[in-house]
Design a protein around this motif. Structure first.
Motif, PDB file in Angstrom:
ATOM      1  N   VAL A  17       0.870  -1.178   0.000  1.00 34.36           N
ATOM      2  CA  VAL A  17       0.000   0.000   0.000  1.00 34.36           C
ATOM      3  C   VAL A  17       0.900   1.219   0.000  1.00 34.36           C
ATOM      4  O   VAL A  17       1.787   1.347   0.849  1.00 34.36           O
ATOM      5  N   GLN A  19       1.050   5.027   0.603  1.00 35.81           N
ATOM      6  CA  GLN A  19       0.320   6.070   1.312  1.00 35.81           C
ATOM      7  C   GLN A  19       1.083   7.382   1.196  1.00 35.81           C
ATOM      8  O   GLN A  19       2.207   7.488   1.703  1.00 35.81           O
ATOM      9  N   GLN A  20       0.491   8.369   0.507  1.00 35.87           N
ATOM     10  CA  GLN A  20       1.145   9.671   0.387  1.00 35.87           C
ATOM     11  C   GLN A  20       1.204  10.303   1.767  1.00 35.87           C
ATOM     12  O   GLN A  20       0.211  10.308   2.501  1.00 35.87           O
ATOM     13  N   ILE A  21       2.380  10.806   2.136  1.00 31.86           N
ATOM     14  CA  ILE A  21       2.539  11.350   3.481  1.00 31.86           C
ATOM     15  C   ILE A  21       2.721  12.861   3.491  1.00 31.86           C
ATOM     16  O   ILE A  21       2.682  13.474   4.532  1.00 31.86           O
ATOM     17  N   PHE A  29       5.891   9.102  -0.287  1.00 32.82           N
ATOM     18  CA  PHE A  29       5.009   7.988   0.033  1.00 32.82           C
ATOM     19  C   PHE A  29       5.674   7.067   1.037  1.00 32.82           C
ATOM     20  O   PHE A  29       6.840   6.716   0.880  1.00 32.82           O
ATOM     21  N   ARG A 142      -6.958   2.608  -6.258  1.00 36.49           N
ATOM     22  CA  ARG A 142      -6.978   3.701  -5.293  1.00 36.49           C
ATOM     23  C   ARG A 142      -7.825   3.284  -4.106  1.00 36.49           C
ATOM     24  O   ARG A 142      -8.859   2.647  -4.266  1.00 36.49           O
ATOM     25  N   GLN A 143      -7.390   3.661  -2.907  1.00 39.34           N
ATOM     26  CA  GLN A 143      -8.120   3.348  -1.691  1.00 39.34           C
ATOM     27  C   GLN A 143      -8.478   4.632  -0.964  1.00 39.34           C
ATOM     28  O   GLN A 143      -7.800   5.650  -1.110  1.00 39.34           O
ATOM     29  N   ALA A 145      -8.319   7.094   1.765  1.00 36.59           N
ATOM     30  CA  ALA A 145      -7.245   7.404   2.713  1.00 36.59           C
ATOM     31  C   ALA A 145      -7.768   7.989   4.015  1.00 36.59           C
ATOM     32  O   ALA A 145      -6.993   8.267   4.913  1.00 36.59           O
ATOM     33  N   HIS A 149      -6.817  12.813   5.307  1.00 32.70           N
ATOM     34  CA  HIS A 149      -5.885  12.667   4.183  1.00 32.70           C
ATOM     35  C   HIS A 149      -6.544  13.108   2.874  1.00 32.70           C
ATOM     36  O   HIS A 149      -5.914  13.767   2.052  1.00 32.70           O
ATOM     37  N   ARG A 154      -4.102  13.887  -0.260  1.00 33.07           N
ATOM     38  CA  ARG A 154      -3.168  12.776  -0.168  1.00 33.07           C
ATOM     39  C   ARG A 154      -3.788  11.518  -0.756  1.00 33.07           C
ATOM     40  O   ARG A 154      -4.957  11.243  -0.574  1.00 33.07           O
ATOM     41  N   SER A 155      -2.980  10.755  -1.449  1.00 29.56           N
ATOM     42  CA  SER A 155      -3.460   9.568  -2.138  1.00 29.56           C
ATOM     43  C   SER A 155      -3.012   8.306  -1.418  1.00 29.56           C
ATOM     44  O   SER A 155      -2.036   8.304  -0.679  1.00 29.56           O
ATOM     45  N   ARG A 156      -3.737   7.231  -1.693  1.00 30.49           N
ATOM     46  CA  ARG A 156      -3.412   5.914  -1.139  1.00 30.49           C
ATOM     47  C   ARG A 156      -3.749   4.881  -2.206  1.00 30.49           C
ATOM     48  O   ARG A 156      -4.868   4.866  -2.715  1.00 30.49           O
TER      49      ARG A 156
END
Length: 193
Positions: A17, A19-21, A29, A142-143, A145, A149, A154-156
């Protein structure tokens, strides 16, 4: 009896996974396993001043122990976005290039050895397959977030990799996912200005 596989390096996982931070002037990510443990990180390498004027352009993929695995370079060009993926020593891994198409957006991914990957599906909304030699080798989806987020852009993404893939192709696919996110970010920035 413990049925969980032992934790290994980033390239031993078939599902990760991303996860954009960060989101303002960066695109870093964390890479998580399916239990949520950090097993790697894509981190921007540009100075704050450079990111302010040109946006993020240089990234490195690190394994959980801090070992650099891949560099992603946003190559300056006029026209179509091009990203060079290289090993830490500079050996070419792949080129990711946005191509001209009147009907739809097209991305060309060519490995350093000349083999090509094909992207099929909605890669601008991050639900797509990556094919190698006509067969699926990865799937990206895409999930959600979470509210906080999502509010900050922010993307996940969940990335499912074929168990048959070797480390070189796994690096190429992870680099491609980040390059596509950068292309999408630039397109959004250009359309809003």
């Amino acid at each position: 009896m413990d049925t969980q596989p032992p934790r290994g390096g980033l390239l031993t996982h078939d599902v990760v996974v991303m996860q954009q931070i960060t989101s303002f002037l960066a695109n870093d990510f964390d890479i998580l396993d399916t239990d949520g443990a950090v097993i790697g990180r894509f981190s921007g390498q540009d100075s704050v001043g450079k990111r302010f004027f040109t946006g993020p352009r240089e990234f490195t993929l690190f394994d959980s122990d801090g070992t650099p695995l891949l560099d992603v370079h946003d190559v300056p060009n006029f026209g179509f976005d091009t990203f060079e993926l290289t090993a830490p020593g500079g050996a070419p891994v792949a080129t990711v290039k946005k191509k001209l198409s009147f009907i739809r957006r097209v991305i060309d991914v060519t490995a350093g050895d000349g083999t090509r990957l094909e992207l099929r599906g909605g890669f601008w909304d991050f639900n797509y397959e990556i094919l190698g030699g006509g067969s699926p080798v990865a799937q990206v989806s895409r999930q959600w977030a979470g509210m906080a987020h999502g509010f900050f852009g922010r993307s996940r993404y969940a990335v499912s990799l074929s168990p048959a893939l070797g480390p070189h192709h796994r690096l190429m696919i992870l680099g491609t996912v980040v390059a596509l996110d950068l292309i999408r970010m630039k397109d959004e920035r250009n359309s809003s200005s």
